[in-house]
Design an enzyme around this catalytic site. Structure first.
Site, PDB file in Angstrom:
ATOM      1  N   LYS A  93      -3.815 -26.633   6.603  1.00  0.00           N
ATOM      2  CA  LYS A  93      -3.541 -28.056   6.450  1.00  0.00           C
ATOM      3  C   LYS A  93      -2.071 -28.321   6.111  1.00  0.00           C
ATOM      4  CE  LYS A  93      -7.664 -29.638   7.330  1.00  0.00           C
ATOM      5  NZ  LYS A  93      -7.928 -30.527   8.486  1.00  0.00           N
TER       6      LYS A  93
ATOM      7  N   TYR B  90      -7.611 -22.540   4.135  1.00  0.00           N
ATOM      8  CA  TYR B  90      -7.690 -23.963   4.446  1.00  0.00           C
ATOM      9  C   TYR B  90      -6.387 -24.674   4.062  1.00  0.00           C
ATOM     10  CZ  TYR B  90      -9.708 -28.697   4.590  1.00  0.00           C
ATOM     11  OH  TYR B  90      -9.972 -30.013   4.870  1.00  0.00           O
ATOM     12  N   SER B  91      -5.877 -24.369   2.864  1.00  0.00           N
ATOM     13  CA  SER B  91      -4.624 -24.978   2.412  1.00  0.00           C
ATOM     14  C   SER B  91      -3.473 -24.613   3.339  1.00  0.00           C
ATOM     15  CB  SER B  91      -4.303 -24.544   0.980  1.00  0.00           C
ATOM     16  OG  SER B  91      -5.276 -25.020   0.077  1.00  0.00           O
ATOM     17  N   ALA B  92      -3.425 -23.360   3.760  1.00  0.00           N
ATOM     18  CA  ALA B  92      -2.366 -22.923   4.676  1.00  0.00           C
ATOM     19  C   ALA B  92      -2.452 -23.681   5.999  1.00  0.00           C
ATOM     20  CB  ALA B  92      -2.461 -21.423   4.926  1.00  0.00           C
TER      21      ALA B  92
ATOM     22  N   GLY C   4     -13.519 -33.587  16.883  1.00  0.00           N
ATOM     23  CA  GLY C   4     -14.452 -33.430  15.766  1.00  0.00           C
ATOM     24  C   GLY C   4     -15.157 -34.723  15.419  1.00  0.00           C
TER      25      GLY C   4
ATOM     26  N   ASN D  11      -8.584 -34.231  14.492  1.00  0.00           N
ATOM     27  CA  ASN D  11      -9.393 -34.194  13.275  1.00  0.00           C
ATOM     28  C   ASN D  11     -10.221 -32.926  13.100  1.00  0.00           C
ATOM     29  OD1 ASN D  11     -11.267 -35.416  11.070  1.00  0.00           O
ATOM     30  ND2 ASN D  11     -12.654 -34.965  12.767  1.00  0.00           N
TER      31      ASN D  11
END
Length: 251
Positions: free
Chosen positions: A164, A160-162, A14, A92
């Site tokens: 990360k 997204y939280s899951a 990325g 990333n």
């Protein structure tokens, strides 16, 4: 002055913009040969490589889809055959598809999990054995870019939280497995960073967010880049299994 990192190659996924570009540029400034990954935006990736070369650094581009296991393995096997064993990998690449949980589509859940979390396996699995099997030169660095969202959770970011949070768990487990090979595995959890993503936040919402940051400002991508470069260095040889938050004091 002798460049002590001249023979060390680092892959940054990325790397076409934002945090990934800053990490790639800062790593190149530190003397690493940087292999800059991209998937969709070749023009932006070429800009990153141009910045690296303008600053006297060296590197090249590589294209693959981090969510496609077969594509990752094929391209990374080719890269290893060409360059040999990497010194470091900065995992990333990631995306967001924000929405409240009730309104979140299955497609958006899957896309974020496949891109952000599955990429940990897809990118690292083809590279781990060569790194761990290096004769007489044991050592290496793996860095995962997580998020404060993976620590505390954010409204509208369950997917997204899951992803990360999963990266943090995977990072800690892999760190234990590779510690005996002197390969460190750490995560960086950025807070609010000045990227295209944050520029899209509505001004009134942005003001509220700034109120939660003791330092009263967003971070700069280069500050994440500097943290990554430290973790890539010999100075960080005894730091592993850690999550370093770079968030202006939010947590």
């Amino acid at each position: 002055m002798e460049n002590l990192n001249a023979d060390k190659k680092v892959l940054v996924t990325g790397a076409s913009g934002g945090i990934g570009r800053a990490i790639a540029v800062e790593a190149a400034k530190a003397g690493y040969y940087v292999i800059c990954h991209y998937n969709g935006n070749q023009a932006k990736a070429e800009e990153t490589l141009s910045i690296i070369k303008e600053n006297g650094g060296e590197g090249e581009l590589i294209k693959f889809d981090v969510s496609d296991r077969a594509d990752c393995k094929a391209k990374l096997d080719e890269m290893t055959a060409k360059h040999g064993v990497l010194w470091g990998v900065v995992n990333n690449a990631g995306i967001t598809r924000d929405n409240t949980f009730a309104a979140l589509s299955g497609e958006d859940w899957d896309k974020v999990i496949h891109t952000n979390l599955d990429s940990f396996y897809n990118v690292l699995n083809p590279l781990i054995m060569p790194m761990a099997s290096r004769k007489n030169k044991r050592g290496g660095r793996i860095i995962t870019i997580s998020s404060v969202s993976g620590i505390g959770g954010n409204r509208g970011q369950s997917n997204y939280s899951a992803s990360k949070a999963g990266l943090i768990g995977a990072t800690k487990a892999l760190a234990v497995e590779l510690a005996g090979r002197n390969i460190t595995v750490n995560a960086i959890a950025p807070g609010v960073i000045e990227t295209e993503m944050t520029k899209a936040i509505r001004p009134e919402v942005y003001e509220i967010i700034m109120g939660t940051i003791p330092m009263k400002r967003a971070g700069k991508p280069e500050e994440i880049g500097a943290t990554a470069v430290f973790l890539l260095s010999e100075a960080a040889a005894y730091i592993t299994r850690q999550v370093i938050t770079v968030d202006g004091g939010m947590q």
